[in-house]
Design an enzyme around this catalytic site. Structure first.
Site, short mmCIF file in Angstrom:
data_model
loop_
_atom_site.label_atom_id
_atom_site.label_comp_id
_atom_site.label_asym_id
_atom_site.label_seq_id
_atom_site.Cartn_x
_atom_site.Cartn_y
_atom_site.Cartn_z
N ASP A 27 4.60 2.31 3.68
CA ASP A 27 5.51 3.22 2.97
C ASP A 27 4.89 3.59 1.62
OD1 ASP A 27 5.83 0.69 1.81
OD2 ASP A 27 7.91 1.09 1.21
N ASP A 44 0.64 -0.02 -1.32
CA ASP A 44 0.22 0.39 0.03
C ASP A 44 -1.07 1.22 -0.09
OD1 ASP A 44 3.08 0.15 1.78
OD2 ASP A 44 3.31 0.63 -0.33
N ASN A 48 9.30 3.15 -0.14
CA ASN A 48 9.12 3.31 -1.59
C ASN A 48 9.60 4.68 -2.07
OD1 ASN A 48 7.85 0.95 -2.75
ND2 ASN A 48 6.05 1.42 -1.51
N THR A 78 3.53 -2.98 5.88
CA THR A 78 3.70 -3.16 4.44
C THR A 78 4.88 -2.35 3.89
OG1 THR A 78 2.11 -1.40 3.98
CG2 THR A 78 1.24 -3.66 4.10
N PHE A 95 12.28 -5.95 -1.49
CA PHE A 95 12.53 -4.54 -1.16
C PHE A 95 12.40 -4.22 0.33
CE2 PHE A 95 11.14 -0.22 -0.31
CZ PHE A 95 12.19 0.50 -0.86
N ASN A 96 11.28 -4.59 0.97
CA ASN A 96 11.04 -4.12 2.35
C ASN A 96 12.14 -4.60 3.30
OD1 ASN A 96 8.72 -2.74 1.66
ND2 ASN A 96 7.35 -4.43 2.21
N HIS A 153 1.23 -6.37 -3.98
CA HIS A 153 1.69 -7.07 -2.78
C HIS A 153 0.87 -6.75 -1.52
CE1 HIS A 153 5.34 -7.72 -5.20
NE2 HIS A 153 5.32 -6.42 -5.44
N ASP A 154 0.85 -5.46 -1.16
CA ASP A 154 0.48 -5.10 0.21
C ASP A 154 -0.97 -5.38 0.62
OD1 ASP A 154 3.09 -4.31 0.55
OD2 ASP A 154 2.69 -2.19 0.13
O1 RIB Z 1 8.61 -5.78 -2.51
C1 RIB Z 1 7.30 -5.31 -2.45
C2 RIB Z 1 7.14 -4.31 -1.35
O2 RIB Z 1 8.06 -3.26 -1.58
C3 RIB Z 1 5.79 -3.67 -1.25
O3 RIB Z 1 5.50 -3.41 0.09
C4 RIB Z 1 5.97 -2.40 -2.03
O4 RIB Z 1 5.11 -1.38 -1.58
C5 RIB Z 1 7.40 -2.03 -1.76
O5 RIB Z 1 7.47 -1.32 -0.58
CA CA Z 2 4.88 -1.17 0.73
#
Ligand code: RIB
Ligand code: CA
Length: 313
Positions: free
Chosen positions: A8, A13, A37, A126, A167-168, A243-244
């Site tokens: 996303d 990402d 996102n 991701t 979030f994801n 993160h990703d």
């Molecule tokens: O919480 C982090 C995640 O949420 C990552 O994948 C970032 O890109 C957002 O999508």
């Molecule tokens: Ca992401």
């Protein structure tokens, strides 16, 4: 290592895309996009921009434009991001010249993983798990055909959108629960616990810039933007979780994670305060068998080495 990335895009990402294209041990077969996102059209545009910058002729398929069941994120994106400059349209990258492929990401994922020729490919996710939940619903045999799913999502400790939820998983909790409860043969979860344990800093950006490649320069700029706008970054110690790309780092550097746990995992889909929470059940007497490996800690040294190798060539 061949992989399909469902993402996303999103600044982290985008760095995952740059690293996944650039690392000599990684071979992207395709990228699929999902609402997350930013809205799907911007996710797909950001994805094409990152791939073009990396010089990759990787096919891109656009997927779900909204969550599995809900009409929008649990808090609509416009409200969620109202006062934040964190999410960018275009990511500051040059305009895309390549185009998205015809056809939807979900049938693409089904066809790709039902094809025995792709039995060696890892599915990396991701973003919210909407596309993958839809693919598993469309073709239930896929549960036996996706050999490995490595995903960024969830938190064993605090979340980032709420105290409970990352979030994801929060963005599409029903999809996350559907995917995790499917019984895929190998699931590796990279939650916030792991990503926050190896954050990146301004000096890391300096080092990336010294590599002298367009991919490293773009990644450094994206990380600097995160350093400026990420609320997770306490002002006295400017560092930011990226993160990703950790999912891709794990494919070639399985020593990335220095603490993991096998557990039964599930996602809360109903809680008023806990919607999207990842539940990691490690109790020896738990009723259900382990269905995932959860990374709890990552090595910053290994992560930085991966990024240098991936972005420097
Ligand atoms: O919480 C982090 C995640 O949420 C990552 O994948 C970032 O890109 C957002 O999508
Ligand atoms: Ca992401």
């Amino acid at each position: 290592m061949r992989f399909v990335l469902d993402c996303d895009t999103g600044s982290d990402d985008a760095i995952a895309i740059l690293a996944g294209v650039g690392h000599p041990g990684l071979e992207p077969a395709a990228v699929t996009t999902v609402n997350g996102n930013v809205a799907l059209e911007h996710v797909t545009d950001n994805t094409l921009r990152a791939l073009d910058l990396a010089g990759a002729g990787v096919p891109v398929y656009a997927g779900a434009a909204r969550p599995l069941i809900r009409p929008d994120l649990p808090i609509p994106r416009d409200v969620l991001n109202k006062d934040s400059a964190f999410q960018q349209h275009g990511l500051g990258l040059p305009e895309a010249v390549s185009a998205v492929r015809e056809g939807h990401a979900v049938p693409f994922l089904v066809d790709f993983f039902m094809d025995a020729a792709n039995a060696d490919a890892t599915l990396v996710a991701t973003g919210p798990l909407t596309n993958i939940a839809l693919a598993l619903a469309l073709e239930p045999r896929l549960a036996e055909r996706i050999p490995r799913l490595v995903l960024m999502g969830g938190a064993h400790g605090n979340g980032n959108v709420t105290a409970a939820a990352e979030f994801n998983f929060w963005a599409d909790p029903e999809a996350a629960e559907a995917v995790l409860s499917t019984g895929l043969p190998e699931v590796v979860i990279v939650p916030l616990d792991a990503t926050h344990s190896a954050p990146l800093t301004g000096p890391d950006c300096d080092e990336l810039e010294q590599l002298g490649t367009p991919a490293a320069a773009a990644a450094a700029a994206l990380i600097r933007h995160r350093l400026e706008h990420d609320q997770a970054s306490p002002s006295h110690e400017p560092s930011t979780p990226v993160h990703d790309p950790m999912c891709l780092a794990y494919l070639v550097r399985p020593d990335l994670f220095t603490a993991t746990v096998r557990a039964h995992v599930s996602v809360e889909t109903a809680g008023a305060r806990t919607l999207g929470q990842l539940l990691v059940d490690t109790r020896p007497w738990r009723p259900e068998p382990a269905n995932a490996t959860v990374a709890l800690q990552a090595s910053g040294t290994v992560y930085r080495a991966f990024l240098r190798e991936a972005l420097g060539s």
